[in-house]
Design an enzyme around this catalytic site. Structure first.
Site, PDB file in Angstrom:
ATOM      1  N   GLU A  23     -15.706  12.108  -1.353  1.00  0.00           N
ATOM      2  CA  GLU A  23     -16.323  11.093  -0.735  1.00  0.00           C
ATOM      3  C   GLU A  23     -17.805  10.866  -1.751  1.00  0.00           C
ATOM      4  O   GLU A  23     -18.945  10.541  -2.019  1.00  0.00           O
ATOM      5  CB  GLU A  23     -16.878  11.577   0.563  1.00  0.00           C
ATOM      6  CG  GLU A  23     -17.719  10.658   1.467  1.00  0.00           C
ATOM      7  CD  GLU A  23     -18.325  10.795   2.659  1.00  0.00           C
ATOM      8  OE1 GLU A  23     -18.965  10.489   3.223  1.00  0.00           O
ATOM      9  OE2 GLU A  23     -17.622  11.993   2.944  1.00  0.00           O
ATOM     10  N   ASP A  29     -11.926  -0.953   7.311  1.00  0.00           N
ATOM     11  CA  ASP A  29     -10.256  -1.427   6.567  1.00  0.00           C
ATOM     12  C   ASP A  29     -10.430   0.403   6.105  1.00  0.00           C
ATOM     13  O   ASP A  29     -10.221   0.092   4.359  1.00  0.00           O
ATOM     14  CB  ASP A  29      -9.973  -2.277   5.640  1.00  0.00           C
ATOM     15  CG  ASP A  29      -8.424  -2.471   5.289  1.00  0.00           C
ATOM     16  OD1 ASP A  29      -7.708  -2.018   6.162  1.00  0.00           O
ATOM     17  OD2 ASP A  29      -8.130  -3.179   4.594  1.00  0.00           O
ATOM     18  N   LYS A  88       0.493  -9.204  14.050  1.00  0.00           N
ATOM     19  CA  LYS A  88      -0.315  -9.004  12.969  1.00  0.00           C
ATOM     20  C   LYS A  88      -0.423 -10.598  13.575  1.00  0.00           C
ATOM     21  O   LYS A  88       0.329 -11.840  12.769  1.00  0.00           O
ATOM     22  CB  LYS A  88      -0.305  -8.701  11.400  1.00  0.00           C
ATOM     23  CG  LYS A  88      -1.530  -8.789  10.619  1.00  0.00           C
ATOM     24  CD  LYS A  88      -2.178  -8.681   9.545  1.00  0.00           C
ATOM     25  CE  LYS A  88      -2.446  -8.939   8.788  1.00  0.00           C
ATOM     26  NZ  LYS A  88      -2.861  -8.083   7.358  1.00  0.00           N
ATOM     27  N   TRP A 101     -14.892 -11.235   1.277  1.00  0.00           N
ATOM     28  CA  TRP A 101     -13.431 -10.825   2.123  1.00  0.00           C
ATOM     29  C   TRP A 101     -14.800  -9.867   3.024  1.00  0.00           C
ATOM     30  O   TRP A 101     -14.209  -9.747   3.917  1.00  0.00           O
ATOM     31  CB  TRP A 101     -12.868  -9.760   1.510  1.00  0.00           C
ATOM     32  CG  TRP A 101     -11.515 -10.023   0.643  1.00  0.00           C
ATOM     33  CD1 TRP A 101     -12.004 -10.404  -0.653  1.00  0.00           C
ATOM     34  CD2 TRP A 101     -10.432 -10.799   1.088  1.00  0.00           C
ATOM     35  NE1 TRP A 101     -10.547 -10.788  -1.095  1.00  0.00           N
ATOM     36  CE2 TRP A 101      -9.837 -10.631   0.095  1.00  0.00           C
ATOM     37  CE3 TRP A 101      -9.537 -10.336   2.634  1.00  0.00           C
ATOM     38  CZ2 TRP A 101      -7.974 -11.687   0.450  1.00  0.00           C
ATOM     39  CZ3 TRP A 101      -8.703 -10.841   3.149  1.00  0.00           C
ATOM     40  CH2 TRP A 101      -8.171 -11.226   1.378  1.00  0.00           C
ATOM     41  N   LYS A 104      -8.253  -0.752  14.535  1.00  0.00           N
ATOM     42  CA  LYS A 104      -8.458   0.233  13.524  1.00  0.00           C
ATOM     43  C   LYS A 104      -8.974   1.741  13.742  1.00  0.00           C
ATOM     44  O   LYS A 104     -10.493   0.952  14.790  1.00  0.00           O
ATOM     45  CB  LYS A 104      -8.177  -0.477  11.924  1.00  0.00           C
ATOM     46  CG  LYS A 104      -7.467  -1.435  11.891  1.00  0.00           C
ATOM     47  CD  LYS A 104      -7.947  -1.635  10.015  1.00  0.00           C
ATOM     48  CE  LYS A 104      -6.487  -2.290   9.591  1.00  0.00           C
ATOM     49  NZ  LYS A 104      -6.831  -2.427   8.231  1.00  0.00           N
ATOM     50  N   GLU A 108      -5.211   4.444   0.330  1.00  0.00           N
ATOM     51  CA  GLU A 108      -5.403   2.825   0.269  1.00  0.00           C
ATOM     52  C   GLU A 108      -6.273   3.331  -0.680  1.00  0.00           C
ATOM     53  O   GLU A 108      -6.593   2.805  -1.838  1.00  0.00           O
ATOM     54  CB  GLU A 108      -4.909   2.059   0.868  1.00  0.00           C
ATOM     55  CG  GLU A 108      -5.395   0.406  -0.084  1.00  0.00           C
ATOM     56  CD  GLU A 108      -5.522  -0.319   1.035  1.00  0.00           C
ATOM     57  OE1 GLU A 108      -5.787  -1.346   1.629  1.00  0.00           O
ATOM     58  OE2 GLU A 108      -4.928  -0.425   2.477  1.00  0.00           O
ATOM     59  N   GLU A 120      -5.319 -12.944   7.694  1.00  0.00           N
ATOM     60  CA  GLU A 120      -5.396 -13.215   7.056  1.00  0.00           C
ATOM     61  C   GLU A 120      -4.639 -13.798   6.493  1.00  0.00           C
ATOM     62  O   GLU A 120      -3.087 -13.319   5.395  1.00  0.00           O
ATOM     63  CB  GLU A 120      -5.112 -10.745   6.347  1.00  0.00           C
ATOM     64  CG  GLU A 120      -6.970 -10.356   6.042  1.00  0.00           C
ATOM     65  CD  GLU A 120      -6.041  -9.123   5.660  1.00  0.00           C
ATOM     66  OE1 GLU A 120      -7.184  -8.537   4.908  1.00  0.00           O
ATOM     67  OE2 GLU A 120      -4.917  -8.485   5.933  1.00  0.00           O
ATOM     68  N   GLU A 171      -5.360   3.154  15.303  1.00  0.00           N
ATOM     69  CA  GLU A 171      -4.274   2.919  14.029  1.00  0.00           C
ATOM     70  C   GLU A 171      -5.187   3.901  13.009  1.00  0.00           C
ATOM     71  O   GLU A 171      -6.473   3.668  12.551  1.00  0.00           O
ATOM     72  CB  GLU A 171      -3.953   1.277  13.741  1.00  0.00           C
ATOM     73  CG  GLU A 171      -4.054   1.340  12.644  1.00  0.00           C
ATOM     74  CD  GLU A 171      -3.941  -0.366  12.032  1.00  0.00           C
ATOM     75  OE1 GLU A 171      -4.087  -0.692  11.036  1.00  0.00           O
ATOM     76  OE2 GLU A 171      -3.443  -0.770  12.719  1.00  0.00           O
ATOM     77  N   ARG A 217       0.856  -1.144  -0.050  1.00  0.00           N
ATOM     78  CA  ARG A 217      -0.020   0.334  -0.139  1.00  0.00           C
ATOM     79  C   ARG A 217       1.018   1.433   0.061  1.00  0.00           C
ATOM     80  O   ARG A 217       0.490   2.330   0.149  1.00  0.00           O
ATOM     81  CB  ARG A 217      -1.012   0.177   1.320  1.00  0.00           C
ATOM     82  CG  ARG A 217      -1.858  -1.445   1.315  1.00  0.00           C
ATOM     83  CD  ARG A 217      -2.352  -1.881  -0.238  1.00  0.00           C
ATOM     84  NE  ARG A 217      -3.057  -2.925   0.190  1.00  0.00           N
ATOM     85  CZ  ARG A 217      -3.750  -3.165  -0.956  1.00  0.00           C
ATOM     86  NH1 ARG A 217      -3.867  -2.908  -2.317  1.00  0.00           N
ATOM     87  NH2 ARG A 217      -4.854  -4.803  -0.512  1.00  0.00           N
TER      88      ARG A 217
END
Length: 703
Positions: free
Chosen positions: A535, A389, A306, A565, A384, A417, A310, A411, A184
């Site tokens: 946006e 995400d 982590k 996902w 997060k 991204e 994933e 975070e 990213r």
């Protein structure tokens, strides 16, 4: 601790790097020559620097003051142990003998470890401006603040500035891989690694450390949280000497180094048959490994992890939970004062899109709230900002309000991204202000995210901010010159979440482009409007993910709709949105405390901008604005394209007021943004027109 004597202070810390001065390399540390009207009074104060103490960090503060003052005033200040002029700068910690009796006891006691004071004081030798702190870190931060005063043309009369960071940890996460790539990353290759080795030319790393310290950041993890085979070896004797050299560079700027680690390291590099966190051999392996790391880097910060996310290995493999895994590592680090930063980005990434009862948004809360109170005091959960995400619009993660007995780290993602990948202008500070100001009601009113992560709500010893870096080896660091504002703004907010978006923005523009009023007002407005504009032409009403799979750039409404996902919008011919209510949906709204839960549960009180995140509604549902959902989609996407064009026109109006190199670079980025905004508009509007069959009330072109 390793000596800094082997660190060379590059000329770029003492004089301008001419070859980069017009391409953005110097970022907000340009220190352009000041107007003649400011020179006389500033020179009067800044021609002499008194510095009697010595440390690697004070050496950095000295270098920064000399570099900045010499560049702005055209005259290099003299550094002495005693003053010879009636006005001078004094640089040193509160413990130095020269400040005895000059700073009152109350002020001394009010400054925390990294806090600082900039104060005009009278003394037997004359008048001086004192740059001081409890520690040499505080002095360094004071030096950078003082240079900001000069850069922005502030008065030096009667200074009395006291600053203390609100957050103990103010961290950057580099998602850099040792092959030189950056996950990213949208600004070139890694500044740390090349061809599976740590770079030997450390000049750029040193300049990065300067940038970090200038905005008050104090920690960095230098490798990707997805730790691959080569990066797993960063904690081995083969690579630790090279890591230690990087730690030396950051140490000089008050920045502590961390490493992301592979939970399966005992197997991959240790020769064990298991990584079970409750296995005595595994515990001993990590204890020995911690000891080895600290032999090379005595002030090492700790491990970023982590796990079970994933496809990354973790304690789930052995029937253990996150507390078991984190506490095992915490025990290994405890004797050295090290921390375990354990990421909460854990969810089912093998979801069946047919199953509407499974909700990815619930995952972090469901995994970690039952473990509250079980984590060691040197474990921090890194959460997060939202439950999904880093979308341009999503609610604040309910986990911040759910945990009461656990250290928490917010975070954020500086790298864009899902917000234009530093090809589009999308200034994130206003979004971050919304997040940190969100009232969780965890302990009554004013239980904001900012207060929770700093530790004041629940009395936790550790906490703060972490963010995924947007830095690469592009000449201007961030690919899009204006994306530098996101890095700068993150640092300032991590230090003081109470700063306004407008103040941070104005400071950055003045530091980067000078004090011309038209330039300052134009660029500030562009930045402050840009998130809403982005946006408008991308994701409506809290629906995210409508991007191309994999690289996440560009519109693809169904790109993730039938994937594993868990990133769905559930659009059909009748309506759109995800029902996350307790009454008829996934129950996600129940993870919040009473007041925010009730607000999101009800169609009548749910904010328009998050409506489709929480509710599945017909296209004809009327928003609080009075528009239907479908008309809002049409209108916002047409408006977004017009607004993107206005951004370009605003920048074009600055021709001749910004140097040609930077002007041309930003203009080319904005031209791309306008073209791409049209693509977003046409694909989104066409998709929902074909889906709903409802025409645009204004009869504009939809394909």
């Amino acid at each position: 601790m390793k000596s800094m004597n082997n660190i060379k202070w590059h000329e770029s810390t003492m004089s301008k790097a001419a070859e980069w001065s017009d391409e953005g390399y110097e970022a907000w540390l340009r220190f352009d020559p000041l107007a003649k009207s400011e020179l006389e009074v500033y020179t009067d104060w800044c021609s002499e620097i008194i510095l009697s103490e010595q440390s690697v960090i004070l050496q950095a503060a000295r270098a920064e003051l000399i570099r900045g003052i010499a560049s702005m005033l055209g005259r290099k200040p003299m550094v002495k142990a005693k003053p010879s002029k009636p006005r001078y700068l004094f640089v040193g910690t509160l413990d130095c003998a020269e400040l005895e009796g000059l700073i009152d006891k109350k002020t001394r006691e009010s400054l925390q470890e990294e806090g600082y004071l900039i104060k005009t004081v009278e003394n037997p030798e004359g008048s001086c401006i004192v740059l001081t702190g409890q520690t040499d870190k505080g002095v360094l931060y004071a030096a950078f603040h003082f240079l900001r005063l000069l850069q922005t043309g502030q008065s030096l009369n009667g200074l009395s500035i006291k600053e203390t960071p609100r957050n103990r940890l103010r961290m950057i996460n580099q998602w850099d891989n040792m092959d030189g790539s950056i996950e990213r990353g949208y600004a070139g290759k890694s500044i740390f690694y090349k061809n599976n080795k740590i770079v030997t030319n450390v000049k750029r790393i040193q300049d990065y450390a300067r940038m970090m310290a200038s905005v008050g950041l104090n920690a960095i993890a230098i490798n990707n949280v997805n730790v691959h085979d080569v990066e797993t070896k960063l904690i081995t004797s083969e690579l630790l000497p090279y890591v230690a050299r990087v730690a030396d560079i950051f140490r000089a700027y008050g920045i502590t180094l961390y490493l992301s680690i592979n939970f399966a390291s005992p197997i991959q590099i240790g020769g064990l048959q298991t990584a079970d966190p409750l296995d005595p051999l595994v515990k001993q392996w990590w204890a020995d490994k911690a000891s080895e790391v600290y032999r090379h880097i005595p002030d090492f910060g700790g491990f970023l992890v982590k796990a079970d996310s994933e496809y990354r290995p973790g304690p789930f493999t052995y029937g253990r939970d996150h507390a078991d895994g984190a506490n095992m590592l915490a025990d290994a680090l405890e004797a050295f004062g090290g921390l375990v930063i354990w990421r909460c980005f854990v969810y089912n990434c093998q979801q069946d899109w047919r199953d509407r009862s499974t909700d990815r948004a619930r995952a972090a809360y469901d995994h970690f709230c039952p473990l509250d109170g079980r984590f060691c005091d040197n474990v921090i959960l890194q959460i997060k900002n939202g439950p999904m995400d880093f979308q341009v619009r999503e609610p604040v993660s309910p986990l911040f309000g759910g945990l009461r007995h656990t250290n928490q780290l917010l975070e954020l993602q500086i790298t864009q991204e899902y917000t234009g990948q530093q090809r589009h202008l999308c200034y994130l500070v206003p979004q971050w202000k919304e997040i940190i100001g969100f009232d969780t009601h965890a302990s009554g009113e004013d239980s904001t995210v900012a207060r929770i992560v700093e530790g004041s709500i629940h009395g936790r010893p550790y906490g703060g901010f972490a963010a995924v870096s947007n830095i690469g080896d592009d000449t201007n660091w961030t690919g899009h010159l204006l994306a530098q504002a996101n890095f700068y703004g993150y640092g300032r907010l991590a230090w003081n979440p109470e700063l306004s978006s407008e103040q941070i923005t104005e400071d950055w523009v003045r530091l980067t482009f000078g004090n011309d009023k038209t330039v300052m007002e134009t660029i500030s407005r562009m930045l402050l409007d840009s998130r809403t504009i982005y946006e408008n032409y991308t994701s409506p009403l809290g629906i995210g993910w409508m991007v191309n799979p994999g690289h996440h750039y560009g519109p693809n409404v169904d790109g993730y709709e039938y994937s594993k996902w868990g990133t769905y919008h559930f659009a059909d011919l009748l309506g759109i949105g995800v029902d996350r209510t307790e009454s008829t949906g996934t129950g996600y709204t129940g993870q919040y405390h009473d007041i925010p839960s009730a607000r999101y549960e009800s169609l009548h009180t749910c904010p328009d901008e998050l409506l489709l995140f929480f509710h599945h509604v017909p296209y004809t549902h009327k928003l609080h604005s009075g528009k239907t959902v479908i008309q809002h989609i049409y209108d916002s996407h047409f408006e977004g394209v017009e607004q993107a064009g206005e951004l370009m026109q605003s920048w074009a109006s600055l021709k001749g007021k910004v140097d040609d190199t930077r002007f041309t670079h930003v203009l080319s980025r904005l031209e791309e943004q306008v073209r791409h905004a049209k693509e977003w508009r046409d694909m989104i509007n066409t998709y929902f027109y074909r889906k709903s069959g409802i025409p645009d009330e204004r009869n504009r072109t939809i394909y």
